[in-house]
Design an enzyme around this catalytic site. Structure first.
Site, PDB file in Angstrom:
ATOM      1  N   CYS A 177      21.007  29.293  62.407  1.00  0.00           N
ATOM      2  CA  CYS A 177      21.750  30.517  62.128  1.00  0.00           C
ATOM      3  C   CYS A 177      21.634  31.449  63.328  1.00  0.00           C
ATOM      4  CB  CYS A 177      21.191  31.179  60.874  1.00  0.00           C
ATOM      5  SG  CYS A 177      21.958  32.763  60.541  1.00  0.00           S
ATOM      6  N   ASN A 191      19.333  21.649  61.497  1.00  0.00           N
ATOM      7  CA  ASN A 191      18.926  21.107  60.196  1.00  0.00           C
ATOM      8  C   ASN A 191      18.280  19.731  60.401  1.00  0.00           C
ATOM      9  OD1 ASN A 191      21.657  22.718  59.571  1.00  0.00           O
ATOM     10  ND2 ASN A 191      20.368  22.721  57.765  1.00  0.00           N
TER      11      ASN A 191
HETATM   12  P1  HMG Z   1      30.858  43.975  59.148  1.00  0.00           P
HETATM   13  O1  HMG Z   1      31.125  44.338  60.547  1.00  0.00           O
HETATM   14  O2  HMG Z   1      29.822  44.733  58.399  1.00  0.00           O
HETATM   15  O3  HMG Z   1      32.160  43.932  58.263  1.00  0.00           O
HETATM   16  O4  HMG Z   1      30.473  42.416  59.112  1.00  0.00           O
HETATM   17  P2  HMG Z   1      33.142  45.035  57.832  1.00  0.00           P
HETATM   18  O5  HMG Z   1      33.411  44.805  56.372  1.00  0.00           O
HETATM   19  O6  HMG Z   1      32.700  46.400  58.284  1.00  0.00           O
HETATM   20  O7  HMG Z   1      34.417  44.607  58.690  1.00  0.00           O
HETATM   21  C1  HMG Z   1      34.406  44.616  60.093  1.00  0.00           C
HETATM   22  C2  HMG Z   1      35.469  43.693  60.607  1.00  0.00           C
HETATM   23  O8  HMG Z   1      35.201  42.356  60.192  1.00  0.00           O
HETATM   24  C3  HMG Z   1      36.832  44.004  60.083  1.00  0.00           C
HETATM   25  O9  HMG Z   1      37.765  43.594  61.085  1.00  0.00           O
HETATM   26  C4  HMG Z   1      36.945  43.093  58.899  1.00  0.00           C
HETATM   27  O10 HMG Z   1      38.275  42.808  58.567  1.00  0.00           O
HETATM   28  C5  HMG Z   1      36.269  41.870  59.388  1.00  0.00           C
HETATM   29  P3  HMG Z   1      38.351  44.619  62.160  1.00  0.00           P
HETATM   30  O11 HMG Z   1      39.049  45.642  61.329  1.00  0.00           O
HETATM   31  O12 HMG Z   1      37.180  45.199  62.917  1.00  0.00           O
HETATM   32  O13 HMG Z   1      39.231  43.761  62.998  1.00  0.00           O
HETATM   33  N1  HMG Z   1      35.719  41.017  58.343  1.00  0.00           N
HETATM   34  C6  HMG Z   1      35.979  39.710  58.250  1.00  0.00           C
HETATM   35  N2  HMG Z   1      36.744  38.914  59.029  1.00  0.00           N
HETATM   36  C7  HMG Z   1      36.786  37.617  58.658  1.00  0.00           C
HETATM   37  N3  HMG Z   1      36.126  37.099  57.602  1.00  0.00           N
HETATM   38  C8  HMG Z   1      35.358  37.881  56.819  1.00  0.00           C
HETATM   39  C9  HMG Z   1      35.277  39.250  57.144  1.00  0.00           C
HETATM   40  N4  HMG Z   1      34.620  40.294  56.597  1.00  0.00           N
HETATM   41  C10 HMG Z   1      34.899  41.376  57.343  1.00  0.00           C
HETATM   42  N5  HMG Z   1      34.704  37.356  55.789  1.00  0.00           N
HETATM   43  C11 HMG Z   1      30.401  40.273  58.030  1.00  0.00           C
HETATM   44  C12 HMG Z   1      30.207  41.762  57.886  1.00  0.00           C
HETATM   45  C13 HMG Z   1      29.859  39.623  56.780  1.00  0.00           C
HETATM   46  C14 HMG Z   1      31.864  39.959  58.194  1.00  0.00           C
HETATM   47  C15 HMG Z   1      29.637  39.790  59.289  1.00  0.00           C
HETATM   48  O14 HMG Z   1      28.346  40.245  59.200  1.00  0.00           O
HETATM   49  C16 HMG Z   1      29.652  38.304  59.436  1.00  0.00           C
HETATM   50  O15 HMG Z   1      30.685  37.692  59.711  1.00  0.00           O
HETATM   51  N6  HMG Z   1      28.508  37.664  59.246  1.00  0.00           N
HETATM   52  C17 HMG Z   1      28.474  36.193  59.265  1.00  0.00           C
HETATM   53  C18 HMG Z   1      27.118  35.726  59.506  1.00  0.00           C
HETATM   54  C19 HMG Z   1      27.103  34.219  59.518  1.00  0.00           C
HETATM   55  O16 HMG Z   1      28.118  33.533  59.567  1.00  0.00           O
HETATM   56  N7  HMG Z   1      25.884  33.675  59.508  1.00  0.00           N
HETATM   57  C20 HMG Z   1      25.690  32.245  59.508  1.00  0.00           C
HETATM   58  C21 HMG Z   1      25.956  31.635  58.184  1.00  0.00           C
HETATM   59  S1  HMG Z   1      24.602  31.824  57.055  1.00  0.00           S
HETATM   60  C22 HMG Z   1      23.520  30.555  57.476  1.00  0.00           C
HETATM   61  O17 HMG Z   1      23.700  29.890  58.479  1.00  0.00           O
HETATM   62  C23 HMG Z   1      22.368  30.272  56.576  1.00  0.00           C
HETATM   63  C24 HMG Z   1      22.543  28.969  55.775  1.00  0.00           C
HETATM   64  O18 HMG Z   1      22.733  27.852  56.630  1.00  0.00           O
HETATM   65  C25 HMG Z   1      21.275  28.732  54.936  1.00  0.00           C
HETATM   66  C26 HMG Z   1      20.004  28.853  55.786  1.00  0.00           C
HETATM   67  O19 HMG Z   1      19.769  27.977  56.645  1.00  0.00           O
HETATM   68  O20 HMG Z   1      19.314  29.857  55.596  1.00  0.00           O
HETATM   69  C27 HMG Z   1      23.740  29.051  54.802  1.00  0.00           C
HETATM   70 MG    MG Z   2      21.200  26.699  57.598  1.00  0.00          MG
END
Ligand code: HMG
Ligand code: MG
Length: 299
Positions: free
Chosen positions: A240, A249
């Site tokens: 991540c 993984n």
């Molecule tokens: P933010 O900046 O707080 O979001 O990010 P916001 O609601 O203030 O929006 C800001 C901008 O993001 C806006 O666009 C929104 O439209 C857009 P702008 O007006 O600036 O152009 N936006 C989005 N765009 C596309 N898809 C969306 C979305 N939501 C808002 N869903 C946000 C909040 C959640 C988007 C950000 O923090 C983010 O993208 N985080 C993703 C983190 C991530 O992908 N992490 C890896 C996956 S988790 C993982 O790997 C763990 C796992 O494997 C298990 C483990 O191993 O632990 C599953």
């Molecule tokens: Mg993971």
């Protein structure tokens, strides 16, 4: 005597967990071929991509294209989404299996999703209800279930509480993750035994990162606790971007190899799996370092 199942389900997370943490953007066409090859190898459940902000995770910017072109029948094609905006993007695809994700650790959730754990749960509860009304398969990925890169050890009680909240919200599956690969086998056994005891109607899956090379030992311990579903990543890719120190993984090929040697069926063909790894390998910023790959490559 070891307590072992005859069969284990592998949920392949390489196209999502694997690709999201790559330094380079892996071309979309390569990702699509990777997914097809993984399916040819016998993978029946797979995380394809993730509907997150392309500003935060540029590697997932092609989520809509992957979701449009990579759905297949008779397999569970899972896409991730962390919030309402992500779910609305999922609704514009034909995907019917969604994974929401949240961290037990508040500090991690803030870094990963820019929200507290409580606020994520508040946002996701009605979303899960809505998804279930629309007949989606819903999985909840529970991050930092053992350790957090910012807060250290996470208590079992806290993890179990959050898992219960997601079960009560109506999810079909919990994927419980050792995000930074720090759990030891006794901790894996203890948590998964309690999850098994507490949740009889929810699919329970273990998601180990192999940072300290304890992935296989943790899988063996989880098998002992009655778990028969594991998230793994072809080539051992993954991590991540918001969890410093997280590496890939547990490699699918290492898990399939170990289980095959133990007489446990996964339905995955190792030769074809390695063909899938070979599709992405030239496009990666890192070396493939799984035990099985090293064996084949005579490293
Ligand atoms: P933010 O900046 O707080 O979001 O990010 P916001 O609601 O203030 O929006 C800001 C901008 O993001 C806006 O666009 C929104 O439209 C857009 P702008 O007006 O600036 O152009 N936006 C989005 N765009 C596309 N898809 C969306 C979305 N939501 C808002 N869903 C946000 C909040 C959640 C988007 C950000 O923090 C983010 O993208 N985080 C993703 C983190 C991530 O992908 N992490 C890896 C996956 S988790 C993982 O790997 C763990 C796992 O494997 C298990 C483990 O191993 O632990 C599953
Ligand atoms: Mg993971």
């Amino acid at each position: 005597m070891l307590n072992l199942p005859n069969k284990v389900t592998i949920i392949e997370v390489g196209p999502r967990d694997g690709m999201q943490n790559e330094k380079n953007f892996v071309p979309t066409e390569i990702k699509k071929r990777f997914i097809t090859k993984l399916r040819n190898a016998g993978v029946k459940e797979m995380e394809l991509t993730s509907f997150v902000s392309p500003k935060w995770v540029p590697q997932m910017a092609d989520a809509a294209e992957i979701a449009a072109d990579c759905l297949a029948e008779h397999t569970r094609n899972i896409v991730l989404a962390p919030n309402r905006k992500g779910i609305d993007r999922v609704y514009s695809t034909h995907c019917n299996a969604v994974a929401v994700f949240v961290g037990v650790s508040n500090s991690f959730n803030l870094k990963n999703i820019n929200k507290t754990t409580r606020d994520s749960l508040k946002e996701l509860r009605p979303v899960i209800h809505e998804l279930k009304e629309k007949n989606y398969f819903v999985r909840a990925c529970i991050s930092t279930a053992f350790y957090c890169p910012y807060e250290g050890k996470i208590s079992e009680a806290e993890t179990l509480k959050l898992c219960r909240e997601f079960v009560e919200a109506g999810v079909d599956e919990l994927s419980v993750a050792d995000t930074i690969g720090m759990a030891a086998p006794n901790e894996a056994y203890s948590l998964f035994a309690k999850l098994k005891e507490q949740f009889h109607h929810t699919l329970l899956t273990a998601h180990f990162h192999d940072t300290r090379r304890l992935g296989l030992a943790n899988i063996l311990a989880s098998l002992q606790a009655g778990i028969d579903r594991f998230d793994t990543s072809a080539g051992g890719l993954g991590g991540c971007p918001f969890a410093p120190g997280a590496s890939g993984n547990t490699a699918t090929e290492d898990v399939v190899y170990m289980l095959r040697r133990m007489g446990i069926e996964t339905g995955i063909d190792l030769d074809q799996l390695m063909e899938a790894v070979e599709v992405v390998r030239p496009h990666l910023s890192r070396q493939i370092d799984s035990g099985y790959y090293r064996l084949l490559a005579h490293v």
